[in-house]
Design a protein around this motif. Structure first.
Motif, PDB file in Angstrom:
ATOM      1  N   ARG A  56     -14.138 -30.606 -35.144  1.00 32.52           N
ATOM      2  CA  ARG A  56     -12.731 -30.957 -34.985  1.00 32.52           C
ATOM      3  C   ARG A  56     -12.015 -30.290 -36.156  1.00 32.52           C
ATOM      4  O   ARG A  56     -12.220 -30.678 -37.309  1.00 32.52           O
TER       5      ARG A  56
ATOM      6  N   LEU B 246     -14.436 -36.740 -24.323  1.00 36.14           N
ATOM      7  CA  LEU B 246     -14.228 -35.852 -25.471  1.00 36.14           C
ATOM      8  C   LEU B 246     -12.996 -36.251 -26.282  1.00 36.14           C
ATOM      9  O   LEU B 246     -12.978 -36.124 -27.510  1.00 36.14           O
ATOM     10  N   ARG B 247     -11.968 -36.765 -25.609  1.00 37.14           N
ATOM     11  CA  ARG B 247     -10.785 -37.243 -26.345  1.00 37.14           C
ATOM     12  C   ARG B 247     -11.172 -38.399 -27.264  1.00 37.14           C
ATOM     13  O   ARG B 247     -10.698 -38.505 -28.382  1.00 37.14           O
TER      14      ARG B 247
ATOM     15  N   ARG C 246     -13.338 -35.171 -19.947  1.00 33.79           N
ATOM     16  CA  ARG C 246     -12.186 -35.030 -20.856  1.00 33.79           C
ATOM     17  C   ARG C 246     -11.883 -36.338 -21.578  1.00 33.79           C
ATOM     18  O   ARG C 246     -11.585 -36.349 -22.769  1.00 33.79           O
TER      19      ARG C 246
ATOM     20  N   ARG D  16     -13.075 -37.061 -30.218  1.00 26.55           N
ATOM     21  CA  ARG D  16     -12.155 -36.438 -31.169  1.00 26.55           C
ATOM     22  C   ARG D  16     -11.427 -37.502 -31.997  1.00 26.55           C
ATOM     23  O   ARG D  16     -11.214 -37.342 -33.189  1.00 26.55           O
TER      24      ARG D  16
ATOM     25  N   LEU E  37     -14.105 -26.117 -22.059  1.00 29.51           N
ATOM     26  CA  LEU E  37     -13.708 -27.524 -22.009  1.00 29.51           C
ATOM     27  C   LEU E  37     -13.439 -28.066 -23.420  1.00 29.51           C
ATOM     28  O   LEU E  37     -12.410 -28.716 -23.677  1.00 29.51           O
TER      29      LEU E  37
ATOM     30  N   SER F 135     -10.232 -26.745 -24.973  1.00 30.32           N
ATOM     31  CA  SER F 135      -9.014 -27.328 -24.413  1.00 30.32           C
ATOM     32  C   SER F 135      -8.829 -28.782 -24.831  1.00 30.32           C
ATOM     33  O   SER F 135      -7.762 -29.351 -24.659  1.00 30.32           O
ATOM     34  N   GLU F 136      -9.887 -29.397 -25.399  1.00 27.51           N
ATOM     35  CA  GLU F 136      -9.751 -30.759 -25.924  1.00 27.51           C
ATOM     36  C   GLU F 136      -9.700 -30.771 -27.455  1.00 27.51           C
ATOM     37  O   GLU F 136      -9.935 -31.802 -28.091  1.00 27.51           O
TER      38      GLU F 136
END
Ligand SMILES: [Zn+2]
Length: 288
Positions: free
Chosen positions: A285, A172-173, A169, A176, A228, A231-232
């Motif tokens: 995104r 991935l944050r 997570r 993004r 996953l 949710s990110e």
């Protein structure tokens, strides 16, 4: 006497439930793999690896090949990377590309040949040095903390990277953040539903400590990775290689149009017999 393995992941990295009821997939004196009810396979416990220093330096990249064999293999890898970038360009506009886990620069070379401006990042000093010697911009970076600005890239590629972190997570944050709205992410990753690893987990190269058991933390399927990513804040556009490429030349597009129905059948067949050892995925995104 069994040695107690320290817990590395107390909770499932996907659904966050505590792993006490997760089913064991494969277990060795050094480490244990489990499957959560949500479908995610992850490494729950592991003894420290006495050989873990400089894991991702020199020898990791298989640079022992010399001469012609190396040149041929490099050519094949660059060609595969070109196809992967073309898959990504079906869903995101051309622009600056970041390859996370840039290794020996195959994807950077492919991006340059497609007229894109590539940057590489890697945890390995060896890899960064190699990519720079080939004339590419490359920066050392950790997955959860990348040395790049907000929205700096239109395209991000991550090939065989996400399975190497216990905190996907955070990774991935960060992806993004550095991706501009509308930008695209390409992921290639081992397939947790690979038939051979499902049938013989204890003997699988996915889990064995002397194979990938040490370096990997999580095994995804298209379903768990899609959950996953969603949710990110990503929107998944395609799983499996694209059948046609908008940004390919006219002759290639014609060939792809003719071959598409057969390739679609081939892909369905390969999936049905669980023969896919890795899978590809393209996500974006979303704007705003
Ligand atoms: Zn779970």
């Amino acid at each position: 006497m069994a040695i107690e393995q320290p817990i590395v992941l107390a909770a499932c990295p996907l659904c966050a439930t505590d792993g006490t009821n997760a089913r064991t997939v494969a277990t060795y004196p050094e480490l244990t793999w489990v499957r959560c009810d949500c479908g995610l396979i992850y490494k729950r416990s592991e003894l420290p690896d006495p050989k873990s220093t400089d894991f991702y330096e020199g020898g990791y990249f298989g640079t022992g090949d010399q001469g012609r064999r190396y040149t041929q293999r490099r050519k094949r890898r660059v060609q595969k990377s070109r196809n992967q970038i073309l898959d990504l360009l079906n869903h995101a506009a051309p622009g600056p590309l970041l390859d996370i886990g840039c290794s020996m620069g195959y994807t950077l070379e492919a991006a340059r040949s497609l007229g894109l401006t590539p940057t590489g990042s890697d945890i390995s000093v060896f890899a960064i040095r190699e990519c720079r010697s080939l004339g590419f911009r490359a920066e050392r970076g950790e997955l959860g903390r990348m040395p790049f600005g907000d929205g700096e890239f239109s395209l991000v590629t991550m090939k065989h990277v996400l399975e190497h972190t216990p905190d996907p997570r955070a990774a991935l944050r960060e992806v993004r953040r550095i991706l501009r709205p509308g930008g695209g992410l390409f992921v290639a990753i081992p397939h947790g539903g690979y038939g051979k690893s499902l049938r013989h987990p204890q003997r699988s190269q996915f889990y064995l400590p002397e194979r990938h058991g040490r370096e990997h933390f999580v095994y995804y399927t298209p379903a768990t990775l899609t959950t996953l990513l969603a949710s990110e804040g990503f929107s998944v556009k395609r799983v499996n290689p694209a059948l046609m490429h908008r940004h390919a030349g006219a002759a290639r597009r014609l060939g792809e149009t003719l071959a598409a129905p057969f390739r679609a059948i081939g892909q369905a067949l390969v999936d049905s017999i669980q023969a896919r050892k890795e899978f590809w995925l393209v996500a974006v995104r979303p704007e705003a």
